[in-house]
Structures are given as C-alpha cells and as structure tokens.
Design a protein around this motif. Structure first.
Motif, mmCIF file in Angstrom:
data_model
loop_
_atom_site.group_PDB
_atom_site.id
_atom_site.type_symbol
_atom_site.label_atom_id
_atom_site.label_comp_id
_atom_site.label_asym_id
_atom_site.label_seq_id
_atom_site.Cartn_x
_atom_site.Cartn_y
_atom_site.Cartn_z
ATOM 1 N N SER A 98 0.840 -1.193 0.000
ATOM 2 C CA SER A 98 0.000 0.000 0.000
ATOM 3 C C SER A 98 0.878 1.247 0.000
ATOM 4 N N LEU A 99 0.390 2.304 -0.599
ATOM 5 C CA LEU A 99 1.086 3.585 -0.574
ATOM 6 C C LEU A 99 0.693 4.424 0.642
ATOM 7 N N GLU A 100 -0.210 3.871 1.466
ATOM 8 C CA GLU A 100 -0.619 4.571 2.683
ATOM 9 C C GLU A 100 0.502 4.459 3.718
ATOM 10 N N SER A 101 0.556 5.445 4.621
ATOM 11 C CA SER A 101 1.652 5.484 5.593
ATOM 12 C C SER A 101 1.598 4.348 6.602
ATOM 13 N N SER A 102 0.425 3.970 7.079
ATOM 14 C CA SER A 102 0.351 2.903 8.082
ATOM 15 C C SER A 102 -0.996 2.188 8.014
ATOM 16 N N ALA A 103 -1.032 1.024 8.624
ATOM 17 C CA ALA A 103 -2.263 0.247 8.677
ATOM 18 C C ALA A 103 -3.280 0.956 9.553
ATOM 19 N N PRO A 104 -4.542 0.796 9.261
ATOM 20 C CA PRO A 104 -5.562 1.417 10.114
ATOM 21 C C PRO A 104 -5.539 0.794 11.512
ATOM 22 N N GLU A 105 -5.811 1.613 12.506
ATOM 23 C CA GLU A 105 -5.852 1.101 13.882
ATOM 24 C C GLU A 105 -7.083 0.240 14.100
ATOM 25 N N VAL A 106 -8.151 0.575 13.412
ATOM 26 C CA VAL A 106 -9.391 -0.198 13.492
ATOM 27 C C VAL A 106 -9.796 -0.541 12.068
ATOM 28 N N ILE A 107 -10.145 -1.797 11.861
ATOM 29 C CA ILE A 107 -10.593 -2.226 10.542
ATOM 30 C C ILE A 107 -12.098 -2.453 10.607
ATOM 31 N N GLN A 108 -12.800 -1.692 9.821
ATOM 32 C CA GLN A 108 -14.250 -1.820 9.725
ATOM 33 C C GLN A 108 -14.588 -2.943 8.753
ATOM 34 N N GLU A 109 -15.788 -3.490 8.868
ATOM 35 C CA GLU A 109 -16.194 -4.579 7.990
ATOM 36 C C GLU A 109 -16.073 -4.198 6.517
ATOM 37 N N ILE A 110 -16.416 -2.971 6.180
ATOM 38 C CA ILE A 110 -16.328 -2.519 4.787
ATOM 39 C C ILE A 110 -14.886 -2.555 4.272
ATOM 40 N N ASP A 111 -13.904 -2.409 5.172
ATOM 41 C CA ASP A 111 -12.489 -2.444 4.788
ATOM 42 C C ASP A 111 -12.052 -3.821 4.303
ATOM 43 N N LEU A 112 -12.783 -4.844 4.691
ATOM 44 C CA LEU A 112 -12.420 -6.195 4.259
ATOM 45 C C LEU A 112 -12.451 -6.327 2.745
ATOM 46 N N LEU A 113 -13.259 -5.506 2.094
ATOM 47 C CA LEU A 113 -13.319 -5.565 0.637
ATOM 48 C C LEU A 113 -11.968 -5.256 -0.001
ATOM 49 N N ARG A 114 -11.157 -4.431 0.637
ATOM 50 C CA ARG A 114 -9.837 -4.142 0.060
ATOM 51 C C ARG A 114 -8.725 -4.966 0.687
ATOM 52 N N PHE A 115 -8.927 -5.487 1.889
ATOM 53 C CA PHE A 115 -7.870 -6.244 2.560
ATOM 54 C C PHE A 115 -7.978 -7.751 2.384
ATOM 55 N N ALA A 116 -9.111 -8.259 1.934
ATOM 56 C CA ALA A 116 -9.324 -9.700 1.843
ATOM 57 C C ALA A 116 -9.347 -10.170 0.391
ATOM 58 N N ASP A 117 -9.070 -11.437 0.208
ATOM 59 C CA ASP A 117 -9.145 -12.083 -1.100
ATOM 60 C C ASP A 117 -10.362 -13.004 -1.080
ATOM 61 N N PHE A 118 -11.537 -12.398 -1.278
ATOM 62 C CA PHE A 118 -12.780 -13.162 -1.281
ATOM 63 C C PHE A 118 -12.925 -13.920 -2.597
ATOM 64 N N ARG A 119 -13.456 -15.129 -2.517
ATOM 65 C CA ARG A 119 -13.788 -15.908 -3.708
ATOM 66 C C ARG A 119 -15.291 -16.132 -3.723
ATOM 67 N N ARG A 120 -15.853 -16.318 -4.891
ATOM 68 C CA ARG A 120 -17.301 -16.527 -5.017
ATOM 69 C C ARG A 120 -17.682 -17.864 -4.380
ATOM 70 N N PRO A 121 -18.591 -17.828 -3.394
ATOM 71 C CA PRO A 121 -18.988 -19.071 -2.718
ATOM 72 C C PRO A 121 -19.505 -20.156 -3.662
ATOM 73 N N THR A 122 -20.224 -19.757 -4.710
ATOM 74 C CA THR A 122 -20.752 -20.760 -5.638
ATOM 75 C C THR A 122 -19.620 -21.493 -6.355
ATOM 76 N N ARG A 123 -18.521 -20.793 -6.617
ATOM 77 C CA ARG A 123 -17.369 -21.430 -7.269
ATOM 78 C C ARG A 123 -16.575 -22.284 -6.278
ATOM 79 N N VAL A 124 -16.544 -21.861 -5.011
ATOM 80 C CA VAL A 124 -15.872 -22.663 -3.979
ATOM 81 C C VAL A 124 -16.612 -23.988 -3.814
ATOM 82 N N VAL A 125 -17.940 -23.924 -3.731
ATOM 83 C CA VAL A 125 -18.757 -25.125 -3.542
ATOM 84 C C VAL A 125 -18.595 -26.089 -4.716
#
Length: 129
Positions: free
Chosen positions: A29-56
């Motif tokens: 990341s080009l940001e200076s530091s990690a957020p002190e608190v991660i909100q649920e909406i932040d998971l969209l940029r921090f996580a590697d989600f896969r489509r559940p239908t494709r996982v199944v």
C-alpha cells in the motif's frame, strides 16, 4: 503439512486433497500505516474473497490469505476460509501452526487430523467434512 485439506478443493461433501495450494497475495500500500481499526467494509480491500458458488463447485480454493503492507512496516493479514473447512477453533489452530512453522518450530498434527489422514485410501484421497 498438518492441514492438507486447506490446500484442497471441495468435491461434493468432501475435500479432495488436490494440493492446489492456498493463494497468498501480497499488496504494498502507498498509505503510511495500517488502520488502527478495521471496519467490515475495509475487508473488501484487505481480503481475497472468492465466489462461494465457485468454492462449492471445487473451482476456487477453500482458503485464501492476503497481506497488505504499509510504508511504516505495519501490515494487515486477512485469512478467508470456507466455514465447512475451518471453524473458529480450527482456524486459530491453523494460524498457530503456521506461526510455529514460520519460526522454525515443530508443529504436531492434531489427533483428529492424524487419524483422518491415516484412514485415507491411497487412491481416492478425500477428506470428509
């Protein structure tokens, strides 16, 4: 190697021990530091989600890891997993084993994992959920 199902893919109601691996993505990341608190909406940029239908359907991994590092050296590590593969206790056991392995320490397979792996036939390598 204590958690081979993590590197497999779903096949019906079982995990095929395919050895396909666990995708591990590293983002700088080009940001200076990690957020002190991660909100649920932040998971969209921090996580590697896969489509559940494709996982199944066995087309996507059961587990993904994503590390986002920041300019000050801080980082956010997110693990996404199929709940059928890892419940909360199993997820923390996996992370603990991974940390021990990274430190060069010996890891010991749980009795349940050892028993399941010993019971596997040579050919149809499946791990029942």
């Amino acid at each position: 190697a204590n958690h081979p199902a993590c590197a497999g893919r779903l096949l019906g109601s079982a995990v095929a021990l395919t050895g396909d691996g666990v995708p591990f993505t590293v983002v700088e990341s080009l940001e200076s530091s990690a957020p002190e608190v991660i909100q649920e909406i932040d998971l969209l940029r921090f996580a590697d989600f896969r489509r559940p239908t494709r996982v199944v359907k066995g087309l996507e991994p059961l587990l993904t890891m994503k590390l986002t590092s920041f300019l000050d050296g801080s980082a956010v590590l997110v693990m996404c997993h199929c709940h059928a593969l890892l419940d909360g206790t199993s997820a923390f056991a996996f992370l603990g084993d991974w940390a021990r392995s990274a430190r060069g320490e010996k890891t010991v397979a749980s009795r349940r994992t050892s028993a399941l792996l010993q019971a596997l036939p040579d050919e149809g390598q499946l791990y029942d959920l």
